[in-house]
Write a protein that holds these residues in place. Structure first.
Motif, short mmCIF file in Angstrom:
data_model
loop_
_atom_site.label_atom_id
_atom_site.label_comp_id
_atom_site.label_asym_id
_atom_site.label_seq_id
_atom_site.Cartn_x
_atom_site.Cartn_y
_atom_site.Cartn_z
N UNK A 1 -59.24 -35.68 25.73
CA UNK A 1 -57.95 -35.53 26.42
C UNK A 1 -56.80 -35.46 25.42
N UNK A 2 -56.80 -36.36 24.44
CA UNK A 2 -55.71 -36.39 23.45
C UNK A 2 -55.71 -35.12 22.60
N UNK A 3 -56.90 -34.61 22.28
CA UNK A 3 -56.99 -33.41 21.46
C UNK A 3 -56.42 -32.19 22.18
N UNK A 4 -56.46 -32.21 23.51
CA UNK A 4 -55.94 -31.09 24.30
C UNK A 4 -54.42 -31.13 24.44
N UNK A 5 -53.80 -32.23 24.03
CA UNK A 5 -52.35 -32.38 24.14
C UNK A 5 -51.67 -32.05 22.82
N UNK A 6 -50.38 -31.75 22.86
CA UNK A 6 -49.63 -31.57 21.60
C UNK A 6 -49.61 -32.89 20.82
N UNK A 7 -49.16 -32.82 19.56
CA UNK A 7 -49.00 -34.03 18.77
C UNK A 7 -48.03 -34.98 19.46
N UNK A 8 -48.17 -36.30 19.23
CA UNK A 8 -47.38 -37.29 19.98
C UNK A 8 -45.88 -37.03 20.02
N UNK A 9 -45.28 -36.61 18.91
CA UNK A 9 -43.83 -36.45 18.90
C UNK A 9 -43.36 -35.20 19.64
N UNK A 10 -44.31 -34.31 20.06
CA UNK A 10 -43.93 -33.07 20.76
C UNK A 10 -44.35 -33.07 22.22
N UNK A 11 -44.83 -34.19 22.71
CA UNK A 11 -45.29 -34.25 24.09
C UNK A 11 -44.14 -34.40 25.08
#
Length: 450
Positions: free
Chosen positions: A38-48
């Motif tokens: 799930x985390x890999x499918x999301x943008x990097x933390x600061x761009x979410x």
């Protein structure tokens, strides 16, 4: 918000994680894998987006709940497997590395941590929190925790490798710390001249190596810690004790939970207080090699600098120096100060210093609760030598050992560190810390002298 079906799935995983170990390992690994996907499918933390951050937080919290259930049921079994039935003494940095390989999904792998190491703190996922969870549960165990405490009191491989040369010539330049043996005194000089001795991962390693060498060398009778002369523009030519944690490194993601925040407390600071476990010199009268220690404060001891003073037998300070623990401002827990400061100085002063950020000047009456002697700067060198002479008295070591036994029970310290491992990990990734830390620079410690 998590749906009813997802919530039920989490609860099923929690129950399974607390069951028999073989099946629980599988549940742990599967839960971690799904969260990673799930985390890999999301943008990097600061761009979410806010929605993506909420989804990530929900998944991570669910996985962490499963990990906690797994550890609540299996901590001692996990530790026994990692240490071959407690026959191996793994330091915390080794323990988390081995745990990542032996129990997939329990803590982040070295590769995952390495990928995040160069990221700013705000751009990290917070995987180190899972290291804090594991180490907190192990330290909290009456069976496994004491074994880990002992492992951290053993000399480091680096110190053992350097010991023959140090014993021969009495000198070791470790980078951020210089060590010199003169007439039975191990003189440790913190020499990060450019950043006012602000501590980072490198200095933690150098300090532990220096403390190990001083304790291992039979030619050393007493240790002295002092800050060197600075090249920092604001304090050029002056000695400075310590500006505490390196906030620039913290902002840049270079302050680690294991190699800095936990190793510092369980490693060299604890060794100064309790001594070194050294199998090669085991003796029936004591499990540890201990020596008296003095510290001399020039200019200021901020944050970690003040934390250090709480384990020294004798503390001297220049009359224009000050001490502080700006924990609330930085948003983190000031090491074991919450454990030690109230015992040394009383609850009221401890709360003023830690919660309110009160600065204690060496000339104040309250400073006598933290500092033994205050001298004019030009008289400090001579006072230090007198103190070192007194600490070499024949009965000092035995009485020091008995005083330390009364003041700080090792099991109480272990239980404190168990909670500290979790709380400091959470603070390291707290939203307020991520917001504040970017506004700090290396000039921040210098504000103490304004």
């Amino acid at each position: 918000m998590i749906g009813d079906k997802a919530r039920a799935g989490v609860m099923d995983a929690v129950r399974a994680a607390g069951g028999v170990l073989p099946a629980a390992r599988t549940v742990l690994a599967d839960t971690a894998r799904r969260t990673d996907e799930l985390l890999a499918a999301l943008p990097d933390p600061e761009r979410r987006s806010e929605e993506q951050r909420a989804a990530a937080l929900t998944a991570v919290e669910a996985a962490r709940t499963v990990r906690a259930a797994f550890l609540d049921a299996h901590t001692d079994a996990v530790y026994d497997e990692l240490t071959d039935g407690r026959s191996s003494h793994l330091r915390i940095e080794e323990l988390v590395r081995v745990a990542a390989a032996v129990f997939p999904g329990l803590v982040p792998t070295e590769a995952r941590l390495a990928a995040e190491r160069d990221r700013p703190q705000v751009a990290k996922e917070g995987h180190e929190i899972d290291q804090g969870l594991l180490l907190g549960r192990i330290l909290g165990s009456p069976r496994s925790g004491p074994h880990l405490i002992d492992a951290m009191l053993r000399p480091t491989p680096r110190a053992l490798a350097l010991l023959p040369d140090f014993r021969a010539d009495g000198r070791a330049d470790l980078g951020s710390v210089r060590l010199e043996r003169v007439d039975g005194v191990a003189r440790l000089t913190m020499c990060r001249e450019d950043c006012l001795n602000a501590e980072d991962n490198r200095q933690i390693d150098d300090m532990e190596t220096a403390v190990d060498l001083a304790l291992l060398d039979p030619g050393v009778e007493v240790g002295l810690l002092r800050g060197g002369v600075m090249t920092h523009p604001r304090y050029r030519g002056r000695r400075v004790f310590s500006a505490g944690i390196n906030l620039k490194s913290l902002h840049g993601g270079g302050i680690s939970l294991v190699d800095f925040l936990l190793r510092r407390e369980l490693g060299y600071i604890h060794k100064i207080w309790r001594g070194l476990l050294d199998d090669s010199s085991a003796h029936w009268s004591s499990r540890t090699v201990e020596k008296p220690w003095a510290a001399a404060v020039d200019t200021f001891a901020i944050g970690g600098g003040t934390q250090l003073l709480l384990v020294f037998d004798r503390v001297l300070a220049a009359s224009d120096a000050f001490l502080s623990l700006p924990a609330a401002k930085e948003g983190i827990v000031p090491g074991a100060s919450n454990f030690r400061l109230a015992r040394r100085a009383g609850s009221r002063l401890a709360r003023q210093v830690i919660l309110d950020g009160r600065r204690i000047w060496a000339r104040e009456p309250d400073a006598r609760l933290l500092v033994d002697e205050v001298h004019e700067p030009e008289d400090l060198d001579e006072a230090i030598e007198r103190t070192l002479g007194r600490l070499r008295g024949p009965a000092v070591l035995a009485n020091r050992r008995m005083l330390n036994l009364v003041e700080e029970d090792v099991d109480e310290f272990r239980r404190y560190m168990a909670e500290f491992a979790v709380q400091q990990a959470l603070r390291l990734y707290g939203s307020d810390v991520l917001d504040k830390v970017g506004r700090f620079t290396l000039a921040a410690p210098a504000r103490g002298a304004e």
